[in-house]
Design a protein around this motif. Structure first.
Motif, PDB file in Angstrom:
ATOM      1  N   ARG A 139       0.772  -0.942  -0.153  1.00 27.14           N
ATOM      2  CA  ARG A 139       0.144   0.021   0.042  1.00 27.14           C
ATOM      3  C   ARG A 139       0.951   1.278   0.010  1.00 27.14           C
ATOM      4  O   ARG A 139       1.042   1.847   1.108  1.00 27.14           O
ATOM      5  N   PHE A 140       1.523   1.522  -1.179  1.00 22.87           N
ATOM      6  CA  PHE A 140       2.440   2.567  -1.252  1.00 22.87           C
ATOM      7  C   PHE A 140       2.225   3.913  -0.897  1.00 22.87           C
ATOM      8  O   PHE A 140       2.995   4.717  -0.372  1.00 22.87           O
ATOM      9  N   LYS A 141       1.014   4.408  -1.326  1.00 26.59           N
ATOM     10  CA  LYS A 141       0.580   5.540  -1.133  1.00 26.59           C
ATOM     11  C   LYS A 141       0.315   5.852   0.455  1.00 26.59           C
ATOM     12  O   LYS A 141       0.898   6.951   1.095  1.00 26.59           O
ATOM     13  N   ASP A 142      -0.125   5.090   1.156  1.00 25.56           N
ATOM     14  CA  ASP A 142      -0.214   4.909   2.478  1.00 25.56           C
ATOM     15  C   ASP A 142       1.077   4.976   3.183  1.00 25.56           C
ATOM     16  O   ASP A 142       1.469   5.515   4.266  1.00 25.56           O
ATOM     17  N   ALA A 143       2.052   4.263   2.593  1.00 23.03           N
ATOM     18  CA  ALA A 143       3.397   3.997   3.099  1.00 23.03           C
ATOM     19  C   ALA A 143       4.099   5.468   3.121  1.00 23.03           C
ATOM     20  O   ALA A 143       4.858   5.929   3.832  1.00 23.03           O
ATOM     21  N   ARG A 144       3.884   6.015   1.985  1.00 22.25           N
ATOM     22  CA  ARG A 144       4.580   7.199   1.823  1.00 22.25           C
ATOM     23  C   ARG A 144       4.045   8.409   2.447  1.00 22.25           C
ATOM     24  O   ARG A 144       4.585   9.294   3.194  1.00 22.25           O
ATOM     25  N   THR A 145       2.674   8.519   2.638  1.00 21.30           N
ATOM     26  CA  THR A 145       2.116   9.278   3.662  1.00 21.30           C
ATOM     27  C   THR A 145       2.707   9.251   5.053  1.00 21.30           C
ATOM     28  O   THR A 145       2.990  10.241   5.659  1.00 21.30           O
ATOM     29  N   ARG A 149       5.000  11.684   7.237  1.00 26.44           N
ATOM     30  CA  ARG A 149       4.824  12.394   8.825  1.00 26.44           C
ATOM     31  C   ARG A 149       5.851  11.995   9.642  1.00 26.44           C
ATOM     32  O   ARG A 149       6.368  12.867  10.452  1.00 26.44           O
ATOM     33  N   ALA A 150       6.396  10.887   9.588  1.00 27.68           N
ATOM     34  CA  ALA A 150       7.548  10.247  10.428  1.00 27.68           C
ATOM     35  C   ALA A 150       8.640  11.332  10.137  1.00 27.68           C
ATOM     36  O   ALA A 150       9.455  11.715  11.142  1.00 27.68           O
ATOM     37  N   GLU A 151       8.909  11.617   8.886  1.00 26.06           N
ATOM     38  CA  GLU A 151      10.066  12.528   8.783  1.00 26.06           C
ATOM     39  C   GLU A 151      10.052  13.615   9.457  1.00 26.06           C
ATOM     40  O   GLU A 151      10.937  14.431   9.734  1.00 26.06           O
TER      41      GLU A 151
END
Length: 177
Positions: A139-145, A149-151
């Motif tokens: 689920r790459f879109k959710d992973a990126r989001t 946020r973590a960044e």
């Protein structure tokens, strides 16, 4: 036979017959009281039946018999989170981190680890672990989001921040698909 008894325990559990499921598990444990996987299964049955205290006890026994089994550690961490106490949450975080170091590809464990980080007040790590879980589930879109946020929440240059950067880079083109 033991396999038949275990299948009956699982079937009773799935039918919602906790008493019969535990009776079958106790038969198995009577035959092999030092089998960590029987204790783990009993813990799972208890936890899913919302008997959290006894579930923690079963998982704790399983961990003492097999301290290097990631599956057992993950279940123990999940049970500890279910206690909904500060001490349980703190122990869950430690246990789940250990499970993750042994098996970083268990999506359910990663979800529980993210919850443990959030309960510890570290939303940056919670977002990072969530990003890793979503990447694992493709689920790459959710992973990126979540990595973005973590960044923003983790200290620049920290190990977690660098892992978030890796996910952002890896999902840059995949998230658009």
């Amino acid at each position: 036979s033991e396999p038949t008894t275990m299948l009956r325990a699982i079937a009773y559990h799935r039918q919602g017959n906790m008493k019969a499921a535990l009776a079958e598990m106790n038969k198995l444990l009577g035959k092999r009281p030092r089998d960590p996987f029987y204790h783990e299964l009993k813990g799972q049955i208890l936890l899913e039946g919302r008997h959290v205290g006894p579930a923690v006890t079963s998982y704790k026994t399983a961990v003492s018999l097999a301290p290097k089994e990631a599956l057992i550690l993950a279940g123990y961490g999940r049970a500890l989170l279910s206690l909904k106490t500060n001490a349980g949450d703190k122990q869950a975080l430690s246990t789940l981190r250990k499970a993750r170091s042994m098996d970083p590809r268990d999506a359910r464990m990663l979800r529980d680890l993210a919850v443990a980080w959030a309960k510890a007040g570290n939303n940056g790590m919670a977002s990072l672990v969530t990003a890793e879980r979503y990447a694992l589930l493709t689920r790459f879109k959710d992973a990126r989001t979540n990595a973005l946020r973590a960044e923003g929440l983790l200290p620049r240059g920290s190990a977690g921040w660098l892992r978030a950067q890796d996910i952002i880079g890896a999902t840059r083109s995949l998230a658009k698909k």
